[in-house]
Design a protein around this motif. Structure first.
Motif, PDB file in Angstrom:
ATOM      1  N   ALA A 184       0.820  -1.214   0.000  1.00  0.00           N
ATOM      2  CA  ALA A 184       0.000   0.000   0.000  1.00  0.00           C
ATOM      3  C   ALA A 184       0.854   1.263   0.000  1.00  0.00           C
ATOM      4  N   LEU A 185       1.889   1.273   0.806  1.00  0.00           N
ATOM      5  CA  LEU A 185       2.731   2.473   0.881  1.00  0.00           C
ATOM      6  C   LEU A 185       3.488   2.729  -0.417  1.00  0.00           C
ATOM      7  N   ARG A 186       3.926   1.664  -1.080  1.00  0.00           N
ATOM      8  CA  ARG A 186       4.744   1.825  -2.276  1.00  0.00           C
ATOM      9  C   ARG A 186       3.973   2.460  -3.425  1.00  0.00           C
ATOM     10  N   GLY A 187       2.669   2.317  -3.411  1.00  0.00           N
ATOM     11  CA  GLY A 187       1.890   2.840  -4.524  1.00  0.00           C
ATOM     12  C   GLY A 187       1.447   4.279  -4.346  1.00  0.00           C
ATOM     13  N   GLN A 188       1.918   4.954  -3.297  1.00  0.00           N
ATOM     14  CA  GLN A 188       1.428   6.280  -2.982  1.00  0.00           C
ATOM     15  C   GLN A 188       2.523   7.339  -3.096  1.00  0.00           C
ATOM     16  N   ALA A 189       2.150   8.511  -3.514  1.00  0.00           N
ATOM     17  CA  ALA A 189       3.038   9.670  -3.497  1.00  0.00           C
ATOM     18  C   ALA A 189       2.493  10.647  -2.464  1.00  0.00           C
ATOM     19  N   TYR A 190       3.357  11.156  -1.614  1.00  0.00           N
ATOM     20  CA  TYR A 190       2.934  12.030  -0.525  1.00  0.00           C
ATOM     21  C   TYR A 190       3.666  13.364  -0.585  1.00  0.00           C
ATOM     22  N   THR A 191       3.105  14.322   0.147  1.00  0.00           N
ATOM     23  CA  THR A 191       3.738  15.619   0.347  1.00  0.00           C
ATOM     24  C   THR A 191       3.813  15.861   1.848  1.00  0.00           C
ATOM     25  N   VAL A 192       4.945  16.368   2.320  1.00  0.00           N
ATOM     26  CA  VAL A 192       5.112  16.633   3.744  1.00  0.00           C
ATOM     27  C   VAL A 192       4.187  17.774   4.160  1.00  0.00           C
ATOM     28  N   SER A 193       3.406  17.549   5.206  1.00  0.00           N
ATOM     29  CA  SER A 193       2.424  18.519   5.674  1.00  0.00           C
ATOM     30  C   SER A 193       3.070  19.604   6.529  1.00  0.00           C
ATOM     31  N   SER A 194       2.470  20.788   6.515  1.00  0.00           N
ATOM     32  CA  SER A 194       2.936  21.878   7.374  1.00  0.00           C
ATOM     33  C   SER A 194       2.622  21.611   8.840  1.00  0.00           C
ATOM     34  N   ASN A 195       1.824  20.590   9.138  1.00  0.00           N
ATOM     35  CA  ASN A 195       1.514  20.223  10.527  1.00  0.00           C
ATOM     36  C   ASN A 195       2.579  19.324  11.137  1.00  0.00           C
ATOM     37  N   SER A 196       3.644  19.051  10.412  1.00  0.00           N
ATOM     38  CA  SER A 196       4.717  18.209  10.941  1.00  0.00           C
ATOM     39  C   SER A 196       5.473  18.955  12.046  1.00  0.00           C
ATOM     40  N   ASN A 197       6.084  18.178  12.942  1.00  0.00           N
ATOM     41  CA  ASN A 197       6.861  18.757  14.026  1.00  0.00           C
ATOM     42  C   ASN A 197       7.839  17.709  14.552  1.00  0.00           C
ATOM     43  N   ARG A 198       8.403  17.940  15.731  1.00  0.00           N
ATOM     44  CA  ARG A 198       9.359  16.997  16.302  1.00  0.00           C
ATOM     45  C   ARG A 198       8.699  15.689  16.718  1.00  0.00           C
ATOM     46  N   PHE A 237       6.887   8.755  12.992  1.00  0.00           N
ATOM     47  CA  PHE A 237       7.249   9.226  14.327  1.00  0.00           C
ATOM     48  C   PHE A 237       8.717   9.621  14.400  1.00  0.00           C
ATOM     49  N   LEU A 238       8.946  10.823  14.938  1.00  0.00           N
ATOM     50  CA  LEU A 238      10.296  11.342  15.145  1.00  0.00           C
ATOM     51  C   LEU A 238      10.644  11.332  16.635  1.00  0.00           C
ATOM     52  N   ALA A 239      11.609  12.154  17.028  1.00  0.00           N
ATOM     53  CA  ALA A 239      12.232  12.044  18.347  1.00  0.00           C
ATOM     54  C   ALA A 239      11.257  12.203  19.512  1.00  0.00           C
ATOM     55  N   ASP A 240      10.267  13.087  19.400  1.00  0.00           N
ATOM     56  CA  ASP A 240       9.368  13.347  20.521  1.00  0.00           C
ATOM     57  C   ASP A 240       8.083  12.520  20.442  1.00  0.00           C
TER      58      ASP A 240
END
Length: 277
Positions: A184-198, A237-240
């Motif tokens: 499922a993941l391989r077939g998708q193209a994504y854009t990084v959201s402005s709601n991203s954070n640590r 998921f990132l560091a926090d």
């Protein structure tokens, strides 16, 4: 010896290796999002492993040296500071970081380390739990420690800038991969959201559709877990990140690509590929 904070930009925090090994007690790891850049910054100024640095999100940091100090900036390349190279700030001299030309997070190490108080064995700022020092503010005065050894004798580290175009992230299947269509993941193209954070990289694109319904009891969460909330849009998921979560984890980011995820910026295209870790 101190550094005076004149400006912080969107976000500047104190970070180190994090609070490792305390997840069973409900304590997140936190620490530098891009560990490779963090470690390099410390090596360039001769700091001991684990010394605290400043993590700067999208530039804007301004520091004044209250005594002569050696600093190094790594990660996202910002105008105003030599990248991946130790440099000396004279007493009263000001370091100003502009917006990075690529990447998101820049790491500023000072010889001796940032000597703010330690909390549970770490000086890291954890934005989710509130542990550690508060995010930096104009007017803060940062004490410089003595966590240093010999200077490495390196004028410049030959490290490539963070990617500016599409980022390809390698993943391995997660414990709930069977909740979704194969690949499922391989077939998708994504854009990084402005709601991203640590806490996590949030992605915009076509939502993933579950093959099975139902709710999960809370499970342990790990750095690099790709969780799929009810929106169907994955979160890396990132560091926090939280230590537990109740949404299915479809995959994990390969260890070698975790630092890559820490440097993606809003609007940047991202896709996944399934390869061995």
């Amino acid at each position: 010896m101190t550094l005076a904070v004149l400006e912080t930009g969107p976000l500047a925090t104190i970070q180190d290796r994090g609070r490792v090994g305390l997840a069973a007690l409900g304590v997140p790891r936190s620490g530098a999002c891009d560990q490779r850049s963090y470690e390099l910054a410390n090596r360039l100024v001769g700091n001991k492993p684990g010394a605290a640095v400043i993590e700067v999100t999208f530039g804007g940091l301004a520091l004044r040296a209250e005594a002569e100090v050696v600093i190094a900036a790594t990660g996202a390349p910002c105008a105003g500071a030599p990248l991946n190279a130790p440099t000396t700030l004279r007493e009263g001299e000001v370091l100003r970081l502009g917006a990075p030309r690529s990447g998101l997070r820049t790491y500023v190490a000072v010889r001796g380390g940032i000597a703010v108080p330690s909390v549970l064995g770490s000086r890291a700022t954890d934005l989710l739990s509130g542990l550690g020092p508060a995010p930096l503010r104009a007017g803060d005065v940062l004490p410089i420690g003595t966590e240093q050894g010999a200077m490495p004798g390196v004028d410049l580290a030959a490290v490539a800038d963070p990617a500016a175009g599409e980022v390809v992230v390698r993943v391995t299947p997660g414990p709930r991969a069977d909740w979704f269509a194969p690949e499922a993941l391989r077939g998708q193209a994504y854009t990084v959201s402005s709601n991203s954070n640590r806490i996590g990289v949030r992605l915009d694109g076509t939502p993933l559709v579950r093959r099975r319904e139902g709710e999960l009891p809370s499970e342990g969460m790990a750095l690099g877990a790709i969780q799929v909330p009810p929106s169907g849009l994955p979160v890396i998921f990132l560091a926090d990140h939280p230590v537990t979560g109740g949404y299915p984890v479809i995959a994990y980011v390969a260890t070698a690509d975790l630092d890559l995820c820490a440097q993606v910026r809003p609007g940047q295209p991202l896709r996944f590929t399934t390869r061995s870790q």
